[in-house]
Write a protein that holds these residues in place. Sequence first.
Motif, PDB file in Angstrom:
ATOM      1  N   ARG A 277       0.832  -1.210   0.000  1.00 15.92           N
ATOM      2  CA  ARG A 277       0.000   0.000   0.000  1.00 15.92           C
ATOM      3  C   ARG A 277       0.863   1.255   0.000  1.00 15.92           C
ATOM      4  O   ARG A 277       0.601   2.218  -0.743  1.00 15.92           O
ATOM      5  N   GLU A 278       1.910   1.196   0.835  1.00 18.49           N
ATOM      6  CA  GLU A 278       2.825   2.333   0.937  1.00 18.49           C
ATOM      7  C   GLU A 278       3.490   2.626  -0.420  1.00 18.49           C
ATOM      8  O   GLU A 278       3.655   3.771  -0.822  1.00 18.49           O
ATOM      9  N   MET A 279       3.862   1.556  -1.111  1.00 22.85           N
ATOM     10  CA  MET A 279       4.505   1.742  -2.413  1.00 22.85           C
ATOM     11  C   MET A 279       3.561   2.378  -3.432  1.00 22.85           C
ATOM     12  O   MET A 279       3.984   3.130  -4.298  1.00 22.85           O
ATOM     13  N   TYR A 280       2.275   2.005  -3.338  1.00 22.41           N
ATOM     14  CA  TYR A 280       1.282   2.637  -4.216  1.00 22.41           C
ATOM     15  C   TYR A 280       1.103   4.121  -3.848  1.00 22.41           C
ATOM     16  O   TYR A 280       0.658   4.924  -4.674  1.00 22.41           O
ATOM     17  N   GLY A 281       1.390   4.447  -2.561  1.00 19.92           N
ATOM     18  CA  GLY A 281       1.230   5.827  -2.131  1.00 19.92           C
ATOM     19  C   GLY A 281      -0.217   6.270  -2.062  1.00 19.92           C
ATOM     20  O   GLY A 281      -0.527   7.444  -2.286  1.00 19.92           O
ATOM     21  N   ASP A 282      -1.086   5.320  -1.760  1.00 14.59           N
ATOM     22  CA  ASP A 282      -2.520   5.618  -1.749  1.00 14.59           C
ATOM     23  C   ASP A 282      -3.136   4.787  -0.612  1.00 14.59           C
ATOM     24  O   ASP A 282      -3.151   3.555  -0.682  1.00 14.59           O
ATOM     25  N   PRO A 283      -3.639   5.445   0.442  1.00 17.83           N
ATOM     26  CA  PRO A 283      -4.104   4.687   1.620  1.00 17.83           C
ATOM     27  C   PRO A 283      -5.281   3.755   1.319  1.00 17.83           C
ATOM     28  O   PRO A 283      -5.496   2.785   2.051  1.00 17.83           O
ATOM     29  N   ASP A 284      -6.034   4.016   0.274  1.00 21.41           N
ATOM     30  CA  ASP A 284      -7.215   3.196  -0.012  1.00 21.41           C
ATOM     31  C   ASP A 284      -7.012   2.213  -1.156  1.00 21.41           C
ATOM     32  O   ASP A 284      -7.964   1.559  -1.598  1.00 21.41           O
ATOM     33  N   VAL A 285      -5.789   2.096  -1.635  1.00 20.14           N
ATOM     34  CA  VAL A 285      -5.566   1.325  -2.859  1.00 20.14           C
ATOM     35  C   VAL A 285      -5.938  -0.148  -2.721  1.00 20.14           C
ATOM     36  O   VAL A 285      -6.340  -0.787  -3.699  1.00 20.14           O
ATOM     37  N   LEU A 286      -5.808  -0.697  -1.514  1.00 21.91           N
ATOM     38  CA  LEU A 286      -6.107  -2.124  -1.339  1.00 21.91           C
ATOM     39  C   LEU A 286      -7.512  -2.376  -0.787  1.00 21.91           C
ATOM     40  O   LEU A 286      -7.842  -3.515  -0.453  1.00 21.91           O
ATOM     41  N   ALA A 287      -8.322  -1.344  -0.710  1.00 21.19           N
ATOM     42  CA  ALA A 287      -9.650  -1.498  -0.095  1.00 21.19           C
ATOM     43  C   ALA A 287     -10.459  -2.575  -0.821  1.00 21.19           C
ATOM     44  O   ALA A 287     -10.632  -2.531  -2.036  1.00 21.19           O
ATOM     45  N   GLY A 288     -10.917  -3.543  -0.062  1.00 18.43           N
ATOM     46  CA  GLY A 288     -11.739  -4.610  -0.630  1.00 18.43           C
ATOM     47  C   GLY A 288     -10.958  -5.713  -1.311  1.00 18.43           C
ATOM     48  O   GLY A 288     -11.550  -6.668  -1.842  1.00 18.43           O
ATOM     49  N   LEU A 289      -9.619  -5.636  -1.301  1.00 15.67           N
ATOM     50  CA  LEU A 289      -8.800  -6.657  -1.971  1.00 15.67           C
ATOM     51  C   LEU A 289      -9.008  -8.030  -1.311  1.00 15.67           C
ATOM     52  O   LEU A 289      -9.000  -8.159  -0.088  1.00 15.67           O
TER      53      LEU A 289
END
Lengths: 368, 368
Positions: free
Chosen positions: B308-320
């Motif tokens: 998630r940190e690498m994506y730099g987006d706190p919601d990027v994994l939401a629902g994964l």
Amino acid sequence: MSNFEVTVLGASGGTDGGATQCFMVRPMGCRGLRSICVDGGAGFSQISQMLARSKDSFKSELLESFYANDFEPAGQFFDPKASVSLGFPQCILGSLEDALEKHKHLNTFTKAMEIYMGVKEYYITHAHLDHIGAMVLNSPFACDANSGDAKLICALPFTLQAIEKHIFNDVIWPDLLHGGSSRLKLSSLTDGIPHVCGAFPQWDIIPFKVHHGFSASIVDERVYSTVYLFSDRSTKQSLLVCGDLEPDSASGGEPLLEKAWEYIATRVPRGNLKGIIVECSSSASTPKHELYGHMSPAYLVGQLSRLREMYGDPDVLAGLSILVTHVKTIISEKDPRLVILQELREAALQERLDVRFSMAVQGYTFSF
Amino acid sequence: MSNFEVTVLGASGGTDGGATQCFMVRPMGCRGLRSICVDGGAGFSQISQMLARSKDSFKSELLESFYANDFEPAGQFFDPKASVSLGFPQCILGSLEDALEKHKHLNTFTKAMEIYMGVKEYYITHAHLDHIGAMVLNSPFACDANSGDAKLICALPFTLQAIEKHIFNDVIWPDLLHGGSSRLKLSSLTDGIPHVCGAFPQWDIIPFKVHHGFSASIVDERVYSTVYLFSDRSTKQSLLVCGDLEPDSASGGEPLLEKAWEYIATRVPRGNLKGIIVECSSSASTPKHELYGHMSPAYLVGQLSRLREMYGDPDVLAGLSILVTHVKTIISEKDPRLVILQELREAALQERLDVRFSMAVQGYTFSF
């Protein structure tokens, strides 16, 4: 009076990858949970399933077949006079109750672990994966410092070398043989020489090297296997347990199985051989070049005739129990185990061999 | 809209020796029987049992557990929003009916053979026996001249070398790789480089070498494994399938898993990563030195946070969807799979990671 109790943890000849050869052998009616296994193609998982199944009467006398029917009545697979029962012997189940008093969790895995910990020695016939796989996968349990477990892998040198070099090498499996705290050890046996069984010192176990066909890639390189003669020094009774094998003549090899028959005919008195557990992988319709170092009904009946001949007594094998194992899974209409049983009975009748054939079926205990 | 359909043939982390890791992966709703498998710890036997079970509604939604209860309701093991169903996907069962028209025997083994023959490639994560055993035991089927079968074993070089040297060597198993008529072949992959999947050419499969602890007997000798990123070139959707692994930091190793996360974060657009299948062998109560190169709940949630940190987006994994595999059998009161699921959910909550954990259970199909 029976002498040997054999619980079949696995008996498939593959190629389906189900529970492959592993026979748990104990003296009849022996108290405690000690046991030894011939081969390690099945193990903890099958022990667990047998214990869980014992609580469930549903389908209890139906076997997994997956041919004409998914499940078949068990009776078809056994000689009518065979001494056979579903599940572990009563003496193990009784001893299990005693052993469990120290535990707070009395679930199936806890019970299975007690039985697995009771396996003190594996006698491996050869290092093909279907004869060692579960023993290897289960091995971390044997090295758990808390388990109080210790196990010996006993075999002729060619088998131990293969297991040490190709399996417990940190590539295919963690090297649990040479770790400091490991209680998994190799024990080298000598061809034709009695080995005193650690778990049951009243038993001599005598290994005989036998032929098992040829290498698939190197021309004329032979593959070997082992048969084990169990001999009780007090009762003088014996049981022969085989792995994969073929008659010496099948590959034009030196006399090896012949030596085992000679040993039996000269050392085991008439009537004291209580049974033979032996493979018959393929049916009579299989061409010889597709047996790949295995027995057919004709080969097996031929070898039994040879043993009778060596005894020099036409009735010496009358009533002998033959437990057939390692039937290969094939695509066919009828379960090949039932086909092979029928072929064996017909071939034996023609040879006037009055032996009793049953099929080794996973989850059943046979007495000899 | 789901893109990947994953049927779990085996997901045990041992040591019980039950069906170990093998995931059959197909494009969602794909006609025909083609498939690929990640790892080969289960196979023909599990396919047969799944097909037989599908005819039997008894206990169909109860799983084998052998802890608090021998069987547990399936729902406990899955996220409420997971797309999961018992048995093979309908599109496979439909294609099976078509394929069977040429056969006269329509029994379970015949059906299982059709599905097994459909497995065109194995993507092996590493050569430990619990990841290759059934593939090896089943391999003679793939070399049967009548079967019309052909299979590739795809892996990074360190894995292929181990399989060639220590398994298909006529000692542990017949050398079916170098026989003239064999249709079992090795296919070498390259770390970090997309490989076009033969069975499904719309897929790139990208292997990444990862850490898997140390050798048990040789000091400081590292053991490696592989994770596979499946990437559909047309839909741009991806699925990550892991074998055994540990975070780079667990053993102070060079960045390897870190490179896989970096690849994903830079190449897989937000929302296109549909799922991660990943091991979590042991519960939070296990000391780090007893993880032996495996994931714990803390390690796994830590690695998801890192992605998630690498994506730099706190919601990027939401629902994964995270499908957890390889839980080790231990002696305990409660099924460790349920313990680990709860620990993962709690740890994720603390990290504000809104992912959905389900347990990979043998015999179920998950859509991603």
